[in-house]
Design an enzyme around this catalytic site. Structure first.
Site: not given
Length: 211
Positions: A13, A167, A188, A192
């Site tokens: 990544r 939350t 991000h 992902d």
């Protein structure tokens, strides 16, 4: 507080990380509902508190997935061995809240005892963050007065804060299920949608199999 320096160059990544960290700097949020029917049955049978129990389950799930244990330290990307929950507690008399942190070890009874110890220590401290020096954390807050279908934190600039932010909302009975709204906000650069989905699947499985 152990961690390892992460080898970005060997990461599949790498391109995604730098793109979302430096170019299109952004995070994303996702709101879903978790079936907590088994959790409610479990705590009622044992007279446990709901909030520390769900905090423990979320922390279990987070620590199963390395994508949610990243941080920047001294200009380098690191990955914590373990992360602890930093959660909000309400002061009804002032209608303000504090953020507390309980150490996670994977032992449920030990965590409940640690939660009670921390609460007793800081229950009369109205500072926003009365505990200091704990770096390897992620965030949990709860809005127990309202159920919601969507929730979004607006974080200008976003920066290099890679810890997930959860939350929770008021749970409700829908058919044979007790559902709790849960929103997760992430950076991000380090994860992902697939990683968030895997994390939520782990959390649902832990809720279903609580013991």
């Amino acid at each position: 507080m152990n961690y390892k320096k992460f080898d970005i160059e060997a990461w599949n990544r790498k391109e995604h990380f730098y793109h979302f960290k430096d170019q299109l700097r952004c995070g994303f949020s996702l709101t879903t509902k978790i079936d907590i029917s088994q959790v409610i049955s479990f705590i009622k049978a044992r007279d446990y508190k709901f909030y520390p129990t769900i905090i423990y389950l979320i922390t279990q799930a987070v620590n199963k997935h390395d994508e949610f244990k990243f941080a920047m330290k001294e200009g380098e990307l690191i990955q914590w061995d373990i992360v602890h929950p930093a959660y909000t507690v309400m002061h009804p008399e002032t209608e303000t809240f504090s953020e507390l942190c309980s150490m996670y070890t994977g032992d449920f009874q030990a965590f409940l005892a640690e939660y009670d110890r921390v609460h007793e220590t800081y229950k009369d401290n109205y500072a926003l963050s009365p505990q200091q020096g704990i770096e390897n954390i992620f965030n949990i807050s709860m809005i127990p007065w309202v159920s919601f279908d969507a929730f979004n934190l607006n974080v200008p600039g976003f920066g290099d804060y890679f810890a997930p932010i959860f939350t929770l909302g008021k749970y409700s009975i829908q058919g044979d299920e007790i559902l709790m709204p849960l929103s997760i906000q992430v950076h991000h650069a380090t994860c992902d949608g697939l990683h968030v989905a895997k994390l939520l699947q782990s959390l649902q499985r832990l809720c279903n199999e609580i013991k």
